[in-house]
Design a protein around this motif. Structure first.
Motif, mmCIF file in Angstrom:
data_model
loop_
_atom_site.group_PDB
_atom_site.id
_atom_site.type_symbol
_atom_site.label_atom_id
_atom_site.label_comp_id
_atom_site.label_asym_id
_atom_site.label_seq_id
_atom_site.Cartn_x
_atom_site.Cartn_y
_atom_site.Cartn_z
ATOM 1 N N GLY A 292 39.518 26.560 55.097
ATOM 2 C CA GLY A 292 39.755 25.074 54.028
ATOM 3 C C GLY A 292 38.124 24.959 53.701
ATOM 4 N N VAL A 293 36.952 25.440 53.675
ATOM 5 C CA VAL A 293 36.536 24.733 53.930
ATOM 6 C C VAL A 293 35.997 25.740 52.558
ATOM 7 N N PRO A 294 35.862 25.069 50.870
ATOM 8 C CA PRO A 294 35.163 25.267 49.604
ATOM 9 C C PRO A 294 34.064 25.653 49.107
ATOM 10 N N MET A 295 33.534 26.763 48.664
ATOM 11 C CA MET A 295 32.252 27.116 49.387
ATOM 12 C C MET A 295 31.837 28.298 47.955
ATOM 13 N N VAL A 296 29.938 28.538 48.215
ATOM 14 C CA VAL A 296 29.269 29.036 46.976
ATOM 15 C C VAL A 296 28.987 30.490 48.014
ATOM 16 N N ALA A 297 28.867 31.270 47.474
ATOM 17 C CA ALA A 297 28.029 32.544 48.380
ATOM 18 C C ALA A 297 26.891 32.950 47.351
ATOM 19 N N GLY A 298 26.218 33.642 48.539
ATOM 20 C CA GLY A 298 25.396 33.944 47.945
ATOM 21 C C GLY A 298 25.310 35.620 48.811
ATOM 22 N N TYR A 299 23.763 36.151 48.088
ATOM 23 C CA TYR A 299 23.805 36.791 48.783
ATOM 24 C C TYR A 299 22.427 38.248 48.306
ATOM 25 N N ARG A 300 20.931 38.212 49.174
ATOM 26 C CA ARG A 300 19.893 39.272 49.301
ATOM 27 C C ARG A 300 19.750 40.135 49.674
ATOM 28 N N THR A 301 19.198 41.398 49.776
ATOM 29 C CA THR A 301 18.390 42.600 50.250
ATOM 30 C C THR A 301 17.547 42.786 49.838
ATOM 31 N N GLY A 302 17.172 43.853 50.453
ATOM 32 C CA GLY A 302 16.165 44.686 50.259
ATOM 33 C C GLY A 302 15.906 45.454 48.902
ATOM 34 N N GLY A 303 15.356 45.974 48.088
ATOM 35 C CA GLY A 303 15.118 46.538 47.086
ATOM 36 C C GLY A 303 16.294 47.961 46.995
ATOM 37 N N LEU A 304 15.857 48.570 48.264
ATOM 38 C CA LEU A 304 16.460 50.356 47.872
ATOM 39 C C LEU A 304 17.934 49.781 47.715
ATOM 40 N N GLU A 305 18.345 48.941 49.075
ATOM 41 C CA GLU A 305 19.188 48.886 49.786
ATOM 42 C C GLU A 305 20.301 48.369 48.138
ATOM 43 N N ILE A 319 33.196 39.385 48.107
ATOM 44 C CA ILE A 319 33.183 37.858 48.727
ATOM 45 C C ILE A 319 34.657 38.032 49.221
ATOM 46 N N LEU A 320 34.504 38.593 50.955
ATOM 47 C CA LEU A 320 35.789 38.899 51.696
ATOM 48 C C LEU A 320 37.193 37.988 51.056
ATOM 49 N N ALA A 321 36.726 36.587 50.638
ATOM 50 C CA ALA A 321 37.913 35.744 50.384
ATOM 51 C C ALA A 321 38.414 35.994 49.233
ATOM 52 N N ASN A 322 37.673 36.455 48.127
ATOM 53 C CA ASN A 322 38.078 36.645 47.395
ATOM 54 C C ASN A 322 39.336 37.159 46.567
ATOM 55 N N LEU A 323 38.715 38.756 47.687
ATOM 56 C CA LEU A 323 39.517 39.840 47.479
ATOM 57 C C LEU A 323 41.176 39.890 48.307
ATOM 58 N N VAL A 324 40.904 38.425 49.462
ATOM 59 C CA VAL A 324 42.181 38.748 50.287
ATOM 60 C C VAL A 324 42.961 37.620 49.158
ATOM 61 N N VAL A 325 42.363 36.418 49.576
ATOM 62 C CA VAL A 325 43.319 35.536 47.608
ATOM 63 C C VAL A 325 44.053 36.172 47.192
ATOM 64 N N GLY A 326 42.830 37.473 46.408
ATOM 65 C CA GLY A 326 43.526 38.060 44.394
ATOM 66 C C GLY A 326 43.150 37.412 43.887
ATOM 67 N N GLU A 327 41.834 36.439 44.275
ATOM 68 C CA GLU A 327 41.449 35.800 42.285
ATOM 69 C C GLU A 327 39.930 35.417 42.873
ATOM 70 N N ASN A 328 39.222 36.390 41.329
ATOM 71 C CA ASN A 328 37.636 35.289 42.128
ATOM 72 C C ASN A 328 37.150 33.578 42.119
ATOM 73 N N VAL A 329 37.793 32.789 42.897
ATOM 74 C CA VAL A 329 37.609 32.062 43.262
ATOM 75 C C VAL A 329 36.729 31.353 43.968
ATOM 76 N N VAL A 330 35.570 31.940 44.791
ATOM 77 C CA VAL A 330 34.131 32.151 44.968
ATOM 78 C C VAL A 330 33.536 32.566 44.473
ATOM 79 N N PRO A 331 32.516 31.664 43.652
ATOM 80 C CA PRO A 331 31.175 32.018 42.548
ATOM 81 C C PRO A 331 30.159 33.049 43.964
ATOM 82 N N GLU A 332 30.239 33.446 43.018
ATOM 83 C CA GLU A 332 28.910 34.677 44.105
ATOM 84 C C GLU A 332 28.053 35.068 42.923
ATOM 85 N N TYR A 333 26.709 34.880 43.854
ATOM 86 C CA TYR A 333 25.617 35.089 43.267
ATOM 87 C C TYR A 333 24.175 36.249 44.043
ATOM 88 N N LEU A 334 24.749 37.323 43.639
ATOM 89 C CA LEU A 334 23.679 38.568 43.709
ATOM 90 C C LEU A 334 22.940 38.971 43.495
#
Length: 397
Positions: A292-305, A319-334
């Motif tokens: 029950g912790v609201p969040m902001v999600a981000g992800y970076r990886t290497g250029g080739l990956e 975002i796994l949380a978004n996929l499970v609840v069926g809504e894009n409620v967690v902002p994601e910055y990739l």
């Protein structure tokens, strides 16, 4: 008249292959339930880590030999990886088990399964943890039908996706996180701390060294901007003991210092008092959602990956949380969107009483219903399917 002597039950051999820490824990829990069901009439062989070793498995090789992250690292170690695949498959065929259970790590375990199926088609094969065919490379689903007899899914929407994509039979057995609800959610006093000021903010840069390397600088700068804006918060960074040196080194460049806690017990205690979190995308987002912790999600990886992922990804959210609840409620910055400015702005929203924060909390409140397994632990549901597959197999007839 002679009395007939009781015959001992026929010993069953179960071969389990898990090459990562998360799979090792799943494998160990499965082994524990299977031993409870079969008693002394079962023996285990395979590949696993410390958790499976505690259940009596002697691993073919240390799974640390496969702790390789990144495309370039895989290419460099490819001969070794291929050798271990052949070694494992040959060991399965030689053991001639009643069943083979491969656990996650599809790049390794599926290659083992294909070789085993080619050499001995009579060995039933169960795949524990459904590969994310719904997210990328959907053609894998139908290809799996030739070497996997049943897939055990951790996420409730996956069986429908496997049916849609023409994959092998797939059953939802439950995610192990659903067994941790009581240790992730706050008690009365912890709930009070969640609501007090300054709020507790968690920062979760990742569980691998590569993730620490990619996330610590940008996360630190975003949190520095939050502090410079005059926002008061208590910062906690949960990590694991083997990563503490990498975390400590990265923290020397941060404009503020978090309280670093190590180990699962300390992490869960931090989750129970947290008001919000900044996290890398992955399983931890589902863990936070269950807590029950609201969040902001981000992800970076290497250029080739990153370029490979961009071409292959097939979902509206990673975002796994978004996929499970069926809504894009967690902002994601990739990737290029994972900037200090964007993370900082989003954190302002989840720390305050805003529509974004309320929307996340409302969505997370549905998780228990969405992920329900009818009060049956995932490892028990998984074991029942394994046992049923063994009963149906002509090898155990």
């Amino acid at each position: 008249m002679m009395q007939a002597r009781a015959t001992a039950p026929i010993a069953r051999t179960i071969f389990v292959v898990a090459t990562e820490a998360s799979g090792d824990r799943l494998g160990a829990n499965l082994m524990k339930v299977l031993r409870q069901r079969l008693g002394d009439a079962v023996r285990f062989e395979g590949v696993g880590g410390q958790s499976m070793a505690r259940e009596g498995l002697v691993s073919l090789f240390p799974i640390e030999e496969l702790s390789i992250i990144g495309v370039s690292a895989v290419v460099k170690h490819l001969p070794k990886i291929l050798r271990l695949i052949r070694t494992t498959a040959d060991a399965v065929v030689e053991a001639s088990p009643d069943i083979l259970v491969i656990v996650d790590s599809p790049d390794f375990t599926h290659r083992v399964a294909r070789r085993v199926r080619a050499q001995d088609p009579s060995i039933p094969i169960i795949d524990y943890v459904a590969p994310s065919v719904w997210a990328w490379r959907p053609g894998r689903a139908s290809a799996m039908r030739s070497y996997v007899d049943h897939v055990l899914a951790l996420l409730p929407f996956e069986p429908d996706e496997y049916r849609r994509l023409g994959g092998p039979p797939c059953s939802y057995v439950g995610h192990p996180l659903t067994e941790q609800v009581t240790v992730l959610r706050p008690g009365i006093e912890e709930q009070k701390r969640r609501e007090e000021t300054p709020p507790v903010l968690l920062v979760l840069p990742g569980s691998r060294r590569s993730e620490i390397r990619h996330h610590m600088a940008v996360f630190g700068e975003a949190l520095g901007r939050l502090k410079a804006e005059g926002v008061a918060f208590e910062l906690i960074l949960p990590t694991m003991p083997h990563l503490q040196d990498a975390v400590d080194a990265a923290l020397t460049n941060w404009p503020l210092q978090p309280r670093v806690v190590t180990g699962e017990h300390e992490k869960r205690a931090a989750f129970r008092i947290a008001r919000a979190a900044l996290a890398k995308s992955g399983t931890v987002t589902l863990e936070l959602a269950i807590a029950g912790v609201p969040m902001v999600a981000g992800y970076r990886t290497g250029g080739l990956e990153a370029s490979i992922i961009r071409r292959l990804i097939n979902v509206k959210s990673v975002i796994l949380a978004n996929l499970v609840v069926g809504e894009n409620v967690v902002p994601e910055y990739l990737q290029q969107d994972c900037t200090p400015e964007k993370l900082f702005r989003a954190l302002l929203d989840v720390l305050a009483d805003t529509p974004l924060r309320r929307r996340q909390l409302e969505a997370f409140a549905k998780i228990d219903t969405i992920m329900s397994t009818g009060n049956q632990p995932p490892s028990l549901r998984a074991a029942e399917i394994v046992l049923e597959a063994m009963r149906k197999s002509r090898r155990s007839a």
